[in-house]
Design an enzyme around this catalytic site. Structure first.
Site, mmCIF file in Angstrom:
data_model
loop_
_atom_site.group_PDB
_atom_site.id
_atom_site.type_symbol
_atom_site.label_atom_id
_atom_site.label_comp_id
_atom_site.label_asym_id
_atom_site.label_seq_id
_atom_site.Cartn_x
_atom_site.Cartn_y
_atom_site.Cartn_z
ATOM 1 N N TYR A 286 -35.692 -20.432 -24.500
ATOM 2 C CA TYR A 286 -35.684 -21.209 -23.133
ATOM 3 C C TYR A 286 -35.433 -20.220 -21.900
ATOM 4 C CZ TYR A 286 -35.308 -24.237 -19.120
ATOM 5 O OH TYR A 286 -35.232 -24.903 -17.917
ATOM 6 N N LYS B 90 -37.841 -18.197 -19.059
ATOM 7 C CA LYS B 90 -37.321 -18.332 -17.640
ATOM 8 C C LYS B 90 -37.433 -16.841 -17.117
ATOM 9 C CE LYS B 90 -34.191 -21.105 -16.422
ATOM 10 N NZ LYS B 90 -33.337 -22.022 -16.159
ATOM 11 N N SER C 126 -23.407 -27.794 -5.297
ATOM 12 C CA SER C 126 -24.102 -29.089 -4.642
ATOM 13 C C SER C 126 -25.282 -28.935 -4.016
ATOM 14 C CB SER C 126 -23.016 -29.500 -3.655
ATOM 15 O OG SER C 126 -23.286 -28.612 -2.240
#
Length: 178
Positions: free
Chosen positions: A3, A7, A68
């Site tokens: 994976y 990418k 965040s």
């Protein structure tokens, strides 16, 4: 793993295409993303930190980088508008690495809870997790994952506008959908 390799290959193809046709491309690789309505592993940690249960995390002093949604959005905006961002790859984090133990303390505090943390060695956590088929979960929980965002500061003048504490406060004070 396959994976991650796929990418990376896609990123390289986009950068090559960018050179060939003049398309502006910026690649941002975020670490664990958290914010309101978070899902998956972070949601599980939030739930655990809200319980009045003893947790075997007292020895988990391994550092983790997180980002965040507020800091990630700010970095994306900066990359969209900064002339030095084109054809670059940036790692996204809060630039405020935190241990798993400290993260749980902060999550509990945001929920007005005080955790009882039992100091269980990482090796024992890994062993017990492997017995119940959760070796990968224990590995993520016990391993260190810190990224270097110096490039963001040097090339873009970008620093994360929100600390982990400020981001968690915003996250927990965002109204939840039903």
């Amino acid at each position: 793993d396959p994976y991650g390799l796929s990418k990376y290959e896609a990123e390289q193809a986009l950068l090559e295409l960018s050179k060939n046709i003049g398309l502006e491309v910026v690649i941002i690789r975020p670490v664990l993303i958290y914010g309101p309505h978070v899902k998956a592993n972070f949601k599980s940690m939030v739930k655990l930190a809200s319980k009045k249960l003893p947790l075997p995390i007292g020895c988990l002093d391994n550092k983790r980088s997180m980002v965040s949604v507020y800091n990630l959005a700010d970095l994306i905006h900066t990359c969209m508008t900064h002339p030095n961002a084109n054809r670059e790859v940036f790692l996204a984090s809060d630039q405020d690495d935190i241990s798993v133990k400290k993260l749980f303390e902060k999550l509990a505090k945001c929920q007005n809870n005080k955790l009882l943390m039992i100091p269980v060695p990482k090796s024992l956590i890994s062993f017990l997790a492997s017995l119940v088929g959760k070796r990968a979960v224990a590995s993520r929980l016990c391993s260190e994952l810190v990224v270097d965002t110096t490039k963001n500061t040097q090339l873009l003048g970008w620093t994360a506008p929100y600390s982990v504490d400020a981001s968690l406060e915003k996250m927990f004070n965002t109204p939840h959908k039903n």
